[in-house]
Motif scaffolding. Structure first.
Motif, PDB file in Angstrom:
ATOM      1  N   ASP A 106       7.945  82.350  72.343  1.00  0.00           N
ATOM      2  CA  ASP A 106       8.325  81.026  71.841  1.00  0.00           C
ATOM      3  C   ASP A 106       9.681  81.046  71.142  1.00  0.00           C
ATOM      4  N   TYR A 107      10.621  81.813  71.701  1.00  0.00           N
ATOM      5  CA  TYR A 107      12.016  81.814  71.239  1.00  0.00           C
ATOM      6  C   TYR A 107      12.139  82.175  69.750  1.00  0.00           C
ATOM      7  N   ARG A 108      11.384  83.202  69.358  1.00  0.00           N
ATOM      8  CA  ARG A 108      11.458  83.660  67.965  1.00  0.00           C
ATOM      9  C   ARG A 108      11.704  85.168  67.898  1.00  0.00           C
ATOM     10  N   SER A 109      12.452  85.679  68.900  1.00  0.00           N
ATOM     11  CA  SER A 109      12.826  87.094  68.883  1.00  0.00           C
ATOM     12  C   SER A 109      14.293  87.239  69.266  1.00  0.00           C
ATOM     13  N   THR A 612      14.627  78.475  63.347  1.00  0.00           N
ATOM     14  CA  THR A 612      15.074  79.490  64.308  1.00  0.00           C
ATOM     15  C   THR A 612      15.599  80.703  63.538  1.00  0.00           C
ATOM     16  N   TYR A 613      14.676  81.381  62.880  1.00  0.00           N
ATOM     17  CA  TYR A 613      15.049  82.560  62.101  1.00  0.00           C
ATOM     18  C   TYR A 613      13.869  83.520  62.004  1.00  0.00           C
ATOM     19  N   VAL A 614      14.190  84.754  61.648  1.00  0.00           N
ATOM     20  CA  VAL A 614      13.184  85.756  61.307  1.00  0.00           C
ATOM     21  C   VAL A 614      12.983  85.679  59.798  1.00  0.00           C
ATOM     22  N   SER A 615      11.774  85.456  59.364  1.00  0.00           N
ATOM     23  CA  SER A 615      11.516  85.452  57.921  1.00  0.00           C
ATOM     24  C   SER A 615      11.449  86.892  57.429  1.00  0.00           C
ATOM     25  N   CYS A 616      12.149  87.182  56.353  1.00  0.00           N
ATOM     26  CA  CYS A 616      12.233  88.552  55.825  1.00  0.00           C
ATOM     27  C   CYS A 616      11.868  88.513  54.350  1.00  0.00           C
ATOM     28  N   TRP A 617      10.712  89.032  54.010  1.00  0.00           N
ATOM     29  CA  TRP A 617      10.202  88.952  52.637  1.00  0.00           C
ATOM     30  C   TRP A 617      10.503  90.234  51.880  1.00  0.00           C
ATOM     31  N   GLU A 618      11.044  90.061  50.685  1.00  0.00           N
ATOM     32  CA  GLU A 618      11.407  91.191  49.826  1.00  0.00           C
ATOM     33  C   GLU A 618      10.423  91.299  48.671  1.00  0.00           C
ATOM     34  N   TYR A 619       9.896  92.482  48.470  1.00  0.00           N
ATOM     35  CA  TYR A 619       8.955  92.745  47.370  1.00  0.00           C
ATOM     36  C   TYR A 619       9.686  92.685  46.032  1.00  0.00           C
ATOM     37  N   LYS A 620       9.109  91.947  45.086  1.00  0.00           N
ATOM     38  CA  LYS A 620       9.753  91.767  43.779  1.00  0.00           C
ATOM     39  C   LYS A 620       8.933  92.333  42.634  1.00  0.00           C
ATOM     40  N   PRO A 626       7.184  87.123  46.209  1.00  0.00           N
ATOM     41  CA  PRO A 626       8.238  87.769  46.999  1.00  0.00           C
ATOM     42  C   PRO A 626       9.373  86.795  47.279  1.00  0.00           C
ATOM     43  N   GLU A 627      10.543  87.351  47.570  1.00  0.00           N
ATOM     44  CA  GLU A 627      11.715  86.516  47.860  1.00  0.00           C
ATOM     45  C   GLU A 627      11.928  86.451  49.374  1.00  0.00           C
ATOM     46  N   LEU A 628      12.207  85.250  49.879  1.00  0.00           N
ATOM     47  CA  LEU A 628      12.409  85.051  51.308  1.00  0.00           C
ATOM     48  C   LEU A 628      13.886  85.120  51.662  1.00  0.00           C
ATOM     49  N   HIS A 629      14.221  85.994  52.603  1.00  0.00           N
ATOM     50  CA  HIS A 629      15.539  86.041  53.219  1.00  0.00           C
ATOM     51  C   HIS A 629      15.371  85.625  54.679  1.00  0.00           C
ATOM     52  N   LYS A 630      16.445  85.221  55.309  1.00  0.00           N
ATOM     53  CA  LYS A 630      16.355  84.737  56.685  1.00  0.00           C
ATOM     54  C   LYS A 630      17.417  85.400  57.557  1.00  0.00           C
ATOM     55  N   GLU A 631      16.966  85.919  58.694  1.00  0.00           N
ATOM     56  CA  GLU A 631      17.903  86.384  59.707  1.00  0.00           C
ATOM     57  C   GLU A 631      17.951  85.330  60.812  1.00  0.00           C
ATOM     58  N   ASP A 632      19.075  84.645  60.922  1.00  0.00           N
ATOM     59  CA  ASP A 632      19.204  83.593  61.927  1.00  0.00           C
ATOM     60  C   ASP A 632      19.161  84.195  63.330  1.00  0.00           C
ATOM     61  N   LEU A 633      18.434  83.537  64.212  1.00  0.00           N
ATOM     62  CA  LEU A 633      18.367  83.954  65.610  1.00  0.00           C
ATOM     63  C   LEU A 633      19.373  83.147  66.424  1.00  0.00           C
ATOM     64  N   VAL A 634      20.212  83.855  67.159  1.00  0.00           N
ATOM     65  CA  VAL A 634      21.251  83.197  67.961  1.00  0.00           C
ATOM     66  C   VAL A 634      20.913  83.390  69.436  1.00  0.00           C
ATOM     67  N   PHE A 635      20.864  82.277  70.167  1.00  0.00           N
ATOM     68  CA  PHE A 635      20.542  82.334  71.597  1.00  0.00           C
ATOM     69  C   PHE A 635      21.771  81.928  72.408  1.00  0.00           C
ATOM     70  N   GLU A 636      22.328  82.918  73.094  1.00  0.00           N
ATOM     71  CA  GLU A 636      23.527  82.687  73.898  1.00  0.00           C
ATOM     72  C   GLU A 636      23.231  82.729  75.396  1.00  0.00           C
ATOM     73  N   ASN A 637      22.071  83.261  75.775  1.00  0.00           N
ATOM     74  CA  ASN A 637      21.784  83.485  77.195  1.00  0.00           C
ATOM     75  C   ASN A 637      20.578  82.711  77.713  1.00  0.00           C
ATOM     76  N   VAL A 638      19.763  82.188  76.808  1.00  0.00           N
ATOM     77  CA  VAL A 638      18.644  81.340  77.214  1.00  0.00           C
ATOM     78  C   VAL A 638      18.731  80.026  76.465  1.00  0.00           C
ATOM     79  N   LYS A 639      18.237  78.995  77.081  1.00  0.00           N
ATOM     80  CA  LYS A 639      18.246  77.673  76.471  1.00  0.00           C
ATOM     81  C   LYS A 639      16.912  77.441  75.781  1.00  0.00           C
TER      82      LYS A 639
END
Length: 646
Positions: A106-109, A612-620, A626-639
């Motif tokens: 589902d376009y989350r990788s 459209t991001y990977v949720s990244c949780w940091e232990y506090k 916990p603190e949430l960081h986000k890695e944005d997912l960029v799609f250049e080859n699939v729609k």
């Protein structure tokens, strides 16, 4: 440098992996002998990694909590392993495998990771054939292929219904070869309880000898965690009872981010729950959906008669059978992805069309394929699975339809890793199901084996050298260092605290209560109110556990209840983080189904603008949010499109 730097190389998608391999550092054979690597876990990922790293010349220490590396849960995989070899000449390709996996998740990788997985997949089959894995073959001698859910080609290689076992035997042989040569030091019945950081880098682990109860220290220049998923947080799942998320959780508490923990897979083809005394559930391979047709009665009165035991499945005429997957998803039919098939089964059962006494089952019927192909063909393809089903249920699936219902299966979430498979802690790697993986929000069938072996055989052996090239002047790790001393003290104090509670309730009592909350509110359908309730209830169960759990036996001896208690203490924390992650992600995607985000026809509705991001949780810290960081997912080859299998 951001600790969330994914290190995805520049360049065209099909060239990224080659560009990266050409650019990263390499360790010379003479220097490899100076470096030690710890690999925790001996499933397909761990066994293949340990064998490959030792073959390269590194000194490897391998750890598993089982009595033998061969008992890792990878043996339970049944249906097959994907690879883009196009043996069927049905227009399969690396790109098609890449696209199916991206869409299935589902376009989350990450595009780059998934393409690399597809790119190395053909090498896995060659490797395993060379090891003697007895894949099924066609009449002409070529390896046979099955279809699996979510794809329109046949790319799944198999060894009857025991593919995982045969693949693990191959990796186990490779591992044993290195053990006999002295390149791998094996530690069975040893459970990792903490990871050691020195000057910010992973330098070893603390383990408990599960036979003697002794706490031991082990140092290394890098640590690889390959310990599988956390599905047993639900108590009832298809995982082995010993499978747990504790090793990955200790990494999280030492600074490794935990990503997408709410993404867990519900498998649609499981033997239904029977009674309230089960300790685990039994999976029936997805490969069965190749030849079995899934149905429920069209008439509710027929379903009610089935539930009361007044009629059997064979009493219902074909015109009164609702082949609901074929009706709703004509392009894919019974081979829709697992999340889609699972929700469809739940919808039919919730509507009152379930076929067992609890109304929580649908039929998987082989009547039609036996008539079309003959019983001998079906026996050759699935005989051991049919035998297993009959032993468990006392129903002959050649004469009566199987009953199936969805169950918790695989964890797509896990420790965050970059393109090199390194976590946010330098020197700490995570592979296979233990990392947040290449599967996005839903894993296509037969892709877990592919990822585990790809990581262990064909990715980590390249990428770990990039880090270790800077460690060749680092001497052998001193396990008498203060960091080891402090960690051992913390581990011992925690176990003592658990053991000395001397309460009145068993470990399983609390695990079942946690599992009920997780299935009810963080299971197949989730909503804001339920997730908030889950967090509050998990916190209360955790408090009760730490006040009233009873652990019999001795502290410094063989004590399975103490093992379980330590793992379930982590499951409370994992379950709470899963609920928080699900609460934050107010969209439906893959296995994560928020009732607030649904299309008009009841399918999962993504929100690509916001999520459209990977949720990244940091232990506090203990007791802190916990603190949430986000890695944005960029799609250049699939729609990005609304996923449809109709």
């Amino acid at each position: 440098m951001s600790i969330l730097e994914s290190k995805i190389p520049a360049g065209a998608l099909a060239e990224k992996w080659n560009i990266h391999k050409a650019a990263i550092k390499v360790v010379s054979p003479a220097n490899k002998r100076k470096l030690e690597i710890i690999v925790v876990g001996t499933g397909l990922g761990g066994a293949s990694a340990a064998a490959s790293l030792a073959e390269l010349g590194y000194k490897v220490k391998s750890f598993c909590y089982q009595d033998s590396p061969r008992r890792a849960h990878s043996i339970a995989a049944q249906g097959g392993i994907n690879a883009a070899k196009n043996y069927q000449n049905d227009n399969d390709s690396v790109y098609r495998l890449f696209y199916d996996t991206i869409k299935g998740g589902d376009y989350r990788s990450r595009e780059a990771n998934v393409y690399r997985l597809a790119e190395v997949s053909p090498n896995i089959i060659d490797q395993c054939v060379a090891q003697g894995v007895p894949f099924g073959r066609e009449y002409g001698g070529l390896l046979g292929n099955r279809s699996f859910g979510g794809v329109l080609v046949s790319r799944t290689f198999y060894a009857r219904g025991q593919t995982g076992q045969q693949l693990l035997i191959g990796a186990y042989q490779a591992l044993n070869r290195q053990i006999s040569k002295g390149n791998v030091e094996i530690h069975s019945r040893s459970e990792m309880l903490d990871v050691i950081k020195i000057d910010g880098k992973a330098r070893g682990i603390i383990v408990r000898d599960l036979v003697t109860g002794e706490i031991k220290r082990h140092g290394a220049h890098a640590v690889v965690v390959a310990t599988g998923g956390y599905g047993n947080v639900f108590f009832l799942s298809t995982n082995a009872m010993g499978s747990n998320g504790s090793a990955a959780w200790q990494c999280y508490k030492k600074g490794a981010f935990m990503s997408n923990p709410c993404f867990v897979q519900i498998h649609p083809t499981c033997i239904p729950v029977h009674g309230d005394q089960q300790s685990k559930l039994t999976l029936m391979s997805e490969s069965l959906r190749n030849d079995g047709r899934i149905w429920v009665p069209r008439k509710k009165e027929d379903a009610e008669k089935l539930q009361k035991g007044e009629i059997s499945a064979n009493d219902i005429p074909e015109d009164d059978r609702d082949f609901y997957l074929e009706r709703r998803y004509p392009s894919y039919g019974n081979l829709v992805p697992r999340d889609v098939a699972s929700r469809a089964a739940k919808e039919r059962c919730d509507a009152g069309y379930g076929v067992n006494s609890e109304g929580k089952a649908v039929f998987l019927d082989f009547k039609y394929s036996i008539e079309r192909l003959g019983k001998d063909v079906i026996t050759a393809r699935y005989g051991n699975l049919f035998q297993m089903y009959e032993k468990i249920t006392d129903v002959n699936p050649y004469k009566n339809p199987m009953m199936i219902y969805p169950a918790i299966h695989y964890s797509m979430g896990g420790t965050w890793v970059d393109y090199n498979l390194m976590t946010s802690v330098p020197g700490l790697y995570s592979i296979g199901e233990a990392n947040f993986s290449d599967h996005g929000a839903n894993r296509l069938g037969a892709s877990a084996l592919m990822q585990g072996l790809a990581d262990g055989y064909f990715v980590l052996p390249y990428t770990i050298g990039d880090y270790l090239a800077d460690e060749i002047m680092t001497p052998k790790i001193d396990t008498n260092a203060p960091e080891f001393e402090d960690a051992e003290k913390e581990v011992t104090e925690r176990l003592n605290k658990l053991f000395n509670i001397k309460g009145t309730k068993t470990v399983d009592h609390f695990h079942k209560k946690l599992g009920h909350v997780m299935w009810e509110y963080v299971g197949m359908a989730r909503n804001k109110e339920g997730l908030e309730k889950a967090i509050a209830e998990i916190q209360q169960i955790r408090t009760d556990f730490w006040n009233d759990v009873k652990i019999p036996g001795e502290m410094s001896n063989l004590n399975p209840e103490l093992e379980k208690a330590s793992r379930i203490a982590d499951f409370f924390d994992i379950g709470e983080l899963m609920a928080r992650d699900a609460l934050d992600r107010n969209e439906s995607c893959g296995g994560h189904f928020r009732e607030e985000s649904v299309t008009e026809d009841g399918e999962a509705k993504r929100d690509d603008e916001k999520f459209t991001y990977v949720s990244c949780w940091e232990y506090k810290g203990e007791g802190e949010k916990p603190e949430l960081h986000k890695e944005d997912l960029v799609f250049e080859n699939v729609k990005l499109t609304q996923r449809s299998y109709k």
